[in-house]
Design a protein around this motif. Structure first.
Motif, PDB file in Angstrom:
ATOM      1  N   SER A 204       3.466  -6.435   8.727  1.00  0.00           N
ATOM      2  CA  SER A 204       3.839  -4.760  10.038  1.00  0.00           C
ATOM      3  C   SER A 204       6.021  -5.129  10.314  1.00  0.00           C
TER       4      SER A 204
ATOM      5  N   LYS B 106       4.873  -4.667   4.020  1.00  0.00           N
ATOM      6  CA  LYS B 106       3.765  -4.498   4.565  1.00  0.00           C
ATOM      7  C   LYS B 106       3.271  -3.612   2.604  1.00  0.00           C
TER       8      LYS B 106
ATOM      9  N   LEU C  35       0.356  -5.233   1.910  1.00  0.00           N
ATOM     10  CA  LEU C  35      -1.489  -5.545   1.841  1.00  0.00           C
ATOM     11  C   LEU C  35      -2.785  -4.733   0.735  1.00  0.00           C
TER      12      LEU C  35
ATOM     13  N   GLU D 120      -6.155  -6.287   1.147  1.00  0.00           N
ATOM     14  CA  GLU D 120      -7.443  -5.373   0.559  1.00  0.00           C
ATOM     15  C   GLU D 120      -8.511  -5.779  -0.246  1.00  0.00           C
TER      16      GLU D 120
ATOM     17  N   ILE E  55      -6.207  -6.782   8.113  1.00  0.00           N
ATOM     18  CA  ILE E  55      -5.812  -5.633   8.379  1.00  0.00           C
ATOM     19  C   ILE E  55      -6.381  -4.232   9.244  1.00  0.00           C
ATOM     20  N   VAL E  56      -6.949  -4.808  10.636  1.00  0.00           N
ATOM     21  CA  VAL E  56      -6.893  -4.342  11.063  1.00  0.00           C
ATOM     22  C   VAL E  56      -5.858  -4.331  12.308  1.00  0.00           C
TER      23      VAL E  56
ATOM     24  N   LYS F  13      -3.318  -1.933  10.982  1.00  0.00           N
ATOM     25  CA  LYS F  13      -3.251  -1.153  11.384  1.00  0.00           C
ATOM     26  C   LYS F  13      -2.995  -0.786  12.457  1.00  0.00           C
ATOM     27  N   LEU F  14      -3.550  -1.226  13.543  1.00  0.00           N
ATOM     28  CA  LEU F  14      -3.399  -1.078  15.089  1.00  0.00           C
ATOM     29  C   LEU F  14      -1.672  -1.567  14.988  1.00  0.00           C
TER      30      LEU F  14
ATOM     31  N   SER G 211       0.685   0.077  14.509  1.00  0.00           N
ATOM     32  CA  SER G 211       1.097   1.269  13.809  1.00  0.00           C
ATOM     33  C   SER G 211       0.664   2.542  14.883  1.00  0.00           C
ATOM     34  N   THR G 212      -0.312   2.046  15.356  1.00  0.00           N
ATOM     35  CA  THR G 212      -1.598   2.640  16.608  1.00  0.00           C
ATOM     36  C   THR G 212      -0.535   3.111  18.147  1.00  0.00           C
TER      37      THR G 212
END
Ligand SMILES: Nc1ncnc2c1ncn2[C@@H]1O[C@H](COP(=O)(O)OP(=O)(O)O)[C@@H](O)[C@H]1O
Ligand SMILES: [Mg+2]
Lengths: 285, 269
Positions: free
Chosen positions: B95, B101, B105, B109, B148-149, B152-153, B155-156
């Motif tokens: 990240s 990324k 990624l 995936e 992956i999680v 994703k997290l 970016s939040t």
């Protein structure tokens, strides 16, 4: 009326102790159409002052605060802090930190995995206070903001007012001279809000801080501030600088208070209307 | 107090149905049900088991049951721990740079949907018969999905939390360490718990096919010896062990990764 219209864009403001913004422009370019958010903003915040910024929603108040906090960089214009140029990258990724400035958000920005004590300690970690003195300094601070009994509570166990006091204590813990507050009380209920206004005045006087306070609330701004900047609808620019010439503690029923209130309210109504019109002029979607 | 009462009621009810099931099982056998030979009830396989001195297998190859349980537990926990730490580390590194990324990624995936069981043959070739193989399988079962999680997290994470740390004087690496990573831990751990079952099954399958010890091997030894007592014992132990591991994982979650990132940072309490 103790107001003065701001001078033209070309006028120079001498950098002094405090913030000095000169002809600051800011545009968001990441959307399809670039959005001009701040246009030619010049203002001056002296050390020790309590300054409020009022403007219609979306006029760029948060953007301006981020620039003052060194998190965003203006596209043009200069911001001085204590006579030094504040510079940072636009995304803030490589921003040099300005630990002289503490930021307080409407939604508190507390770290949910830390207790009240932990959050305040988080603020003190980079303050330069020697490690062995930090523990006592934190306790002293917690008792000043009335949260000593809640030192071991987690944010989700606190009321809104307590969360905001924790957030203020965290900014104080960093020894920041400047507190930037972005609509800090707008999520609080009326009673809590009144208490927090009093609390903030106390903190400001006791710690001799400089406070930049963003609010929607006209009465709140008059109650607290030495000086209020009125921003226009987007793109935000300073329309007027209003000096509040009233002795503290202030009384909302006071005649002069009312004069200020009427003046600022009518300005705000005009600008809010303008921003509505602009939104309607652009076809949605 | 109410929650406490609910827990007690749930516990009593659960225990009651287990006892009833057990009673029916014993009863059908006692009444001479024809399948009792392949489905011996606990009274029978536990007695047999006690007779054999808690050992399974023949002669020098016999393994003690506690050892089998311990080795399965060890494999699962090693695999999960290494997978958890590695996925977070890798997810964070990925990240940090948008180009890394973008290139890395898609590969992750692509690998994530491969069932952990599918890694068994490769693991056996790479590591032979032993703990490493089982740990590798569990690791593969959780690593990609947790990476992956993690990405994703990350970016939040709310920008204002990062800004808070930055204005307080935190450097970039400190922001990762003190803000971003703690922020994502509960979410990643929840995902670990969800994926534990698949990893657990893969270990058992590996123990049945390649490895010669662990809980899966008990069932396989039973099959090879045509001993249904042993098969049933193995199955019961697998069920109970899986349940206990889930309880342990839940305990870890509640104790160390409990925070809800939608609370405390938000105006709406
Ligand atoms: N990240 C962003 N990208 C693009 N536009 C943005 C972004 N953040 C804010 N804006 C736009 O900038 C304008 C000013 O935002 P902001 O400073 O938050 O206003 P205020 O705090 O006065 O309500 C808004 O109209 C908003 O649409
Ligand atoms: Mg705002």
């Amino acid at each position: 009326m103790n107001t003065k219209h701001t001078t033209t864009a070309s006028s120079k403001i001498e950098p002094v102790k405090g913030f000095s913004c000169q002809n600051v422009h800011f545009t968001w370019k990441d959307s399809e159409q670039p959005v001009d958010v701040l246009k030619d903003v010049s203002l001056q915040i002296h050390s020790g002052e309590f300054v409020s910024i009022i403007g219609p929603s979306g006029c760029g108040k948060t953007t301006l605060l981020n620039i003052l906090g060194g998190v965003s960089k203006p596209d043009s214009g200069t911001v001085y802090l204590d006579g030094q140029i504040l510079g940072s990258s636009k995304q803030g990724v490589t921003a040099p930190t300005t630990s002289d400035v503490g930021v307080i958000f409407q939604d508190y920005g507390l770290l949910p995995w830390l207790t009240v004590r932990g959050n305040v300690a988080f603020g003190m970690k980079m303050s330069g206070i020697p490690k062995n003195e930090q523990k006592n300094a934190i306790i002293e601070l917690l008792s000043k903001v009335g949260l000593l009994d809640f030192a071991n509570h987690y944010p989700h166990q606190l009321s809104g007012g307590m969360k905001q006091r924790t957030s203020i204590a965290r900014a104080l813990a960093n020894q920041s001279q400047y507190l930037l507050m972005d609509e800090p009380f707008s999520a609080l209920d009326f009673q809590t809000r009144l208490m927090m206004q009093e609390f903030l005045t106390d903190i400001w006087q006791q710690f001799k801080k400089t406070i930049v306070f963003i609010t929607h609330h006209v009465e709140e701004a008059i109650l607290l501030s030495d000086k209020i900047y009125l921003l226009s609808a987007r793109p935000g620019t300073v329309l007027e600088e209003v000096t509040i010439d009233l002795p503290r503690p202030r009384n909302v029923a006071d005649a002069k208070f009312n004069e200020y209130r009427n003046h600022i309210t009518s300005y705000l109504q005009k600008e809010v209307l303008k921003s509505f019109e602009e939104q309607n002029a652009i076809p949605l979607g | 107090m109410k929650a406490n009462k609910d827990t007690i009621i749930s516990f009593v009810c659960g225990l009651t149905s287990i006892i009833v099931l057990w009673a029916i099982w014993e009863l059908t056998t006692a009444l001479g049900w024809q399948y009792a030979r392949v489905l011996p009830p606990p009274s029978q396989f536990l007695a047999d088991f006690a007779d054999s001195g808690f050992k399974i297998g023949l002669g020098s190859q016999a393994a003690s049951v506690p050892e089998s349980v311990a080795s399965s537990f060890f494999r699962v926990f090693m695999g999960l721990s290494i997978g958890f730490v590695a996925a977070i580390t890798f997810g964070v590194l990925v990240s940090m740079n948008i180009w890394v990324k973008r290139f890395v990624l898609p590969i992750v995936e692509l690998l994530a949907p491969i069932a952990p069981i599918a890694w068994i043959p490769i693991a056996l070739v790479l590591f032979g018969i032993g703990n490493q193989t089982a740990i590798f399988i569990v690791f593969m079962g959780v690593f990609f999905i947790l990476t992956i999680v993690t990405v994703k997290l990350i970016s939040t994470v709310p920008q204002h939390l990062i800004n808070v740390a930055r204005t307080l004087g935190y450097k970039n690496y400190q922001i990762w360490l003190y803000v971003i990573i703690p922020y994502i831990l509960p979410g990643v751990f929840t995902m670990l718990r969800i994926n534990f079952i698949a990893a657990w099954m893969a270990v058992l399958a590996a123990e049945m096919t390649g490895l010669r010890d662990g809980l899966g091997a008990i069932v396989m030894t039973g099959r090879n010896l045509f001993n249904s007592d042993l098969i049933l014992l193995g199955m019961c132990l697998i069920g109970i062990s899986g349940f206990i591991i889930d309880v342990i994982l839940r305990f870890i979650q509640n104790k160390f990764f409990w925070w809800d990132t939608n609370q405390g940072t938000s105006a709406h309490k």
